[in-house]
Design a protein around this motif. Structure first.
Motif, short mmCIF file in Angstrom:
data_model
loop_
_atom_site.label_atom_id
_atom_site.label_comp_id
_atom_site.label_asym_id
_atom_site.label_seq_id
_atom_site.Cartn_x
_atom_site.Cartn_y
_atom_site.Cartn_z
N PRO A 158 0.73 -1.29 0.14
CA PRO A 158 -0.38 0.49 -0.06
C PRO A 158 1.30 1.08 0.00
CG PRO A 158 0.21 -1.15 2.06
CD PRO A 158 1.32 -2.01 1.19
N ARG A 159 0.20 2.76 -0.21
CA ARG A 159 1.10 3.48 -0.37
C ARG A 159 0.96 4.66 0.49
NH1 ARG A 159 0.95 6.52 -6.39
NH2 ARG A 159 3.05 7.35 -5.07
N PHE A 160 0.79 5.24 2.04
CA PHE A 160 0.59 5.69 2.58
C PHE A 160 0.87 7.30 2.51
CE2 PHE A 160 1.77 1.85 4.55
CZ PHE A 160 0.72 1.14 5.17
N CYS A 161 -0.41 8.10 3.13
CA CYS A 161 0.05 9.52 2.99
C CYS A 161 1.06 10.55 3.14
CB CYS A 161 -1.06 10.59 3.46
SG CYS A 161 -1.99 12.07 2.92
N THR A 162 1.89 11.27 3.06
CA THR A 162 2.73 11.79 3.68
C THR A 162 2.14 12.73 4.41
OG1 THR A 162 2.92 13.20 1.83
CG2 THR A 162 4.65 11.43 2.03
N ARG A 163 0.96 13.00 4.00
CA ARG A 163 0.22 14.35 5.03
C ARG A 163 -0.10 13.46 6.27
NH1 ARG A 163 -3.86 18.51 2.67
NH2 ARG A 163 -4.14 19.35 4.67
N CYS A 164 -1.68 13.09 6.50
CA CYS A 164 -2.30 12.24 7.59
C CYS A 164 -2.03 11.13 7.55
CB CYS A 164 -3.57 12.55 7.48
SG CYS A 164 -3.90 11.84 5.40
N ALA A 165 -0.89 10.43 6.67
CA ALA A 165 -0.25 8.51 6.96
C ALA A 165 -1.68 8.33 6.88
CB ALA A 165 -0.28 9.01 8.79
N ALA A 166 -2.69 7.87 5.80
CA ALA A 166 -3.41 7.41 5.86
C ALA A 166 -3.01 6.11 5.23
CB ALA A 166 -4.86 7.98 5.25
N GLU A 167 -3.62 5.20 4.76
CA GLU A 167 -3.09 4.28 3.98
C GLU A 167 -4.21 3.63 2.63
OE1 GLU A 167 -2.93 -0.51 3.90
OE2 GLU A 167 -3.09 -0.13 5.85
N ASN A 168 -3.54 3.93 1.43
CA ASN A 168 -3.82 4.13 0.63
C ASN A 168 -3.86 2.73 -0.49
OD1 ASN A 168 -5.65 6.92 -0.19
ND2 ASN A 168 -3.48 6.85 1.58
N LEU A 169 -4.26 2.60 -1.60
CA LEU A 169 -4.44 1.09 -2.95
C LEU A 169 -2.82 1.73 -3.39
CD1 LEU A 169 -7.30 0.84 -4.18
CD2 LEU A 169 -6.96 -0.30 -2.37
N ALA A 170 -2.13 0.78 -3.58
CA ALA A 170 -1.27 0.60 -4.71
C ALA A 170 -0.20 1.56 -5.45
CB ALA A 170 -0.76 -0.43 -4.81
N ASP A 171 -1.85 2.03 -6.51
CA ASP A 171 -1.86 2.51 -7.66
C ASP A 171 -2.89 3.90 -7.32
OD1 ASP A 171 -3.67 1.92 -7.85
OD2 ASP A 171 -4.20 1.35 -10.08
N SER A 172 -3.71 4.14 -5.98
CA SER A 172 -3.66 5.54 -5.23
C SER A 172 -2.61 6.64 -6.10
CB SER A 172 -4.35 5.45 -4.13
OG SER A 172 -5.03 4.32 -3.87
N MET A 173 -3.49 7.74 -6.57
CA MET A 173 -3.00 8.92 -7.17
C MET A 173 -3.10 9.75 -6.38
SD MET A 173 -3.28 9.62 -11.13
CE MET A 173 -2.22 10.45 -11.18
N PHE A 174 -3.97 10.23 -5.81
CA PHE A 174 -4.64 10.85 -4.85
C PHE A 174 -4.87 9.91 -3.35
CE2 PHE A 174 -5.10 13.33 -8.08
CZ PHE A 174 -4.42 13.71 -8.49
N ASN A 234 -6.98 8.84 0.31
CA ASN A 234 -8.40 9.24 -0.51
C ASN A 234 -9.21 9.27 0.65
OD1 ASN A 234 -7.72 6.89 2.06
ND2 ASN A 234 -8.63 5.12 0.78
N GLN A 235 -8.00 9.66 2.08
CA GLN A 235 -8.67 10.53 3.17
C GLN A 235 -8.42 12.10 3.39
OE1 GLN A 235 -10.03 9.16 6.00
NE2 GLN A 235 -9.61 7.52 4.38
N CYS A 236 -7.31 12.60 2.29
CA CYS A 236 -7.12 13.89 2.91
C CYS A 236 -7.25 14.60 1.20
CB CYS A 236 -6.12 14.71 3.78
SG CYS A 236 -4.03 13.96 3.09
N GLY A 237 -6.77 14.18 0.07
CA GLY A 237 -6.75 13.95 -0.81
C GLY A 237 -5.24 15.06 -1.25
N GLU A 238 -4.64 14.78 -0.83
CA GLU A 238 -3.29 14.68 -0.58
C GLU A 238 -2.81 14.54 -2.04
OE1 GLU A 238 0.12 17.28 -0.35
OE2 GLU A 238 -1.49 17.67 0.22
N ARG A 239 -1.87 14.65 -2.87
CA ARG A 239 -1.12 14.25 -3.95
C ARG A 239 -0.49 13.16 -3.44
NH1 ARG A 239 -1.38 14.47 -9.77
NH2 ARG A 239 -0.03 13.41 -10.81
N LEU A 240 -0.15 11.75 -4.13
CA LEU A 240 1.02 10.47 -3.19
C LEU A 240 2.03 11.03 -4.57
CD1 LEU A 240 -2.08 8.06 -2.72
CD2 LEU A 240 -0.66 9.73 -0.88
#
Length: 375
Positions: free
Chosen positions: A351-367, A369-375
């Motif tokens: 998974p990909r983790f957001c650098t802003r809110c540390a939320a877990e996202n799918l591997a190919d997510s571009m944004f 899914n919690q805060c909308g930050e670009r990954l």
């Protein structure tokens, strides 16, 4: 008018200082003794009519005329001798202005009823201008001006305006089916109305030089209905209009940049595809045969295409499909292998983790899914 003698008129002429006089009588009140051999001067735009004993006895055109027995009755002091030097042979001269009087107004004082083939019974106002001239001076004097000393356009404009409005109402009812077709027919209406008014004006020795229609206006509520109808012409049906309004509202929301859950950013990314689908008429087209089945949005319940990452109706990010860890193809729930490359569904990508809110996202997510930050 030039008067060289207080007792007798010797030089008779007239200038229209106001530019609005159709007729001017000399003298303005009563009659006058005109000396034998007096001079009468008329301009190119004038006609002179002599009245003697209540009757028109002579008409004169442009130029300088000497008033003698040859062209008017004998008006001399010789004839007045039996009456104690007070001549009973008195006369008047009517100067008639033959120029074209422009920019006279006509229009409806109150709205007139008109049965429109598409809008029903409505009330209209009409406005315009017309040009007028005297064609038959003697007829004009006898039928309209009478014995008035001065007769101006102001005294006849209101009456002629009412005549024009009356004929206009009849002509509209006979030749126009709907006011929606009016803008292209102003010239045609003006020409036809002028021909119809010719007889009305000729009764008074007048001619209608030109008539123009400036505007034909319905009441405000009818005008609003026409405006709404013209806007509807841009869309094929009401469904597309509502979809367009919904898309515009979503665009406005995306400009606000919702910081709570990234909805503003997500909607902004979706808008181009949504507009394309609305105007192509393919928003409700079924999925092609052989593709993965559609799913329902867990938020609004609308059908979501199999390859969509966001719901096209509410913008909810879709997580109902699992993605292949190798090629990224969406896999239906319960699938054990990827339908494209055969990769096992059990092998989960990192998974990909957001650098802003540390939320877990799918591997190919571009944004995120919690805060909308670009990954």
């Amino acid at each position: 008018m030039g008067v060289n003698n207080l007792l007798f008129l010797e030089n008779i002429e007239w200038f229209d200082e106001s530019g609005k006089e159709l007729l001017h009588r000399i003298p303005e009140k009563g009659s006058a003794e005109i000396k034998y051999g007096a001079q009468l001067t008329l301009r190119e735009s004038q006609a002179g009519i002599f009245f003697y004993q209540g009757k028109a006895v002579g008409a004169f055109g442009p130029g300088r005329h000497t008033l003698k027995t040859a062209n008017i009755p004998l008006l001399t002091k010789i004839a007045s001798l039996p009456w104690g030097m007070e001549s009973p042979l008195r006369a008047e001269v009517y100067f008639v202005n033959l120029k074209i009087f422009t920019n006279l107004k006509w229009g409806t004082r109150d709205p007139v009823a008109f049965k429109d083939s598409e809008l029903g019974l409505i009330r209209l106002r009409a406005f315009g201008v017309f040009n007028l001239r005297v064609l038959q001076p003697v007829l004009f004097i006898n039928s309209l001006a009478g014995t008035q000393g001065i007769y101006t356009t102001q005294e006849i404009e209101e009456y002629l305006s009412r005549v024009i409005v009356s004929r206009f109402n009849d002509y509209m009812g006979e030749n126009i089916d709907s006011i929606l077709n009016l803008p292209a027919k102003y010239d045609e209406l003006s020409e036809g109305l002028s021909k119809r008014l010719k007889a009305d004006f000729s009764h008074f020795g007048l001619g209608l030089a030109n008539l123009y229609i400036n505007a034909i206006t319905p009441p405000p509520e009818v005008q609003q209905a026409i405006d709404d109808r013209s806007r509807m012409g841009v869309f094929q049906d009401m469904n597309k209009l509502m979809q367009m309004k919904a898309a515009m509202a979503m665009e406005k929301a995306s400009e606000g940049g919702d910081s709570g859950n990234g909805m503003g950013t997500g909607l902004g990314l979706m808008l181009p595809a949504m507009f394309a689908r609305y105007f192509s008429g393919k928003e409700d087209a079924p999925a092609p045969t052989g593709t993965a089945p559609s799913a329902k949005c867990p938020d609004c319940g609308n059908t979501v295409p199999p390859d969509a990452k966001f719901c096209p109706q509410c913008g909810h990010q879709q997580i109902v499909f699992r993605q292949c860890g190798k090629c990224g193809k969406n896999m239906t729930p319960g699938a054990k292998f990827c339908p494209r490359c055969g990769q096992s569904a059990e092998e989960k990508p990192e998974p990909r983790f957001c650098t802003r809110c540390a939320a877990e996202n799918l591997a190919d997510s571009m944004f995120c899914n919690q805060c909308g930050e670009r990954l």
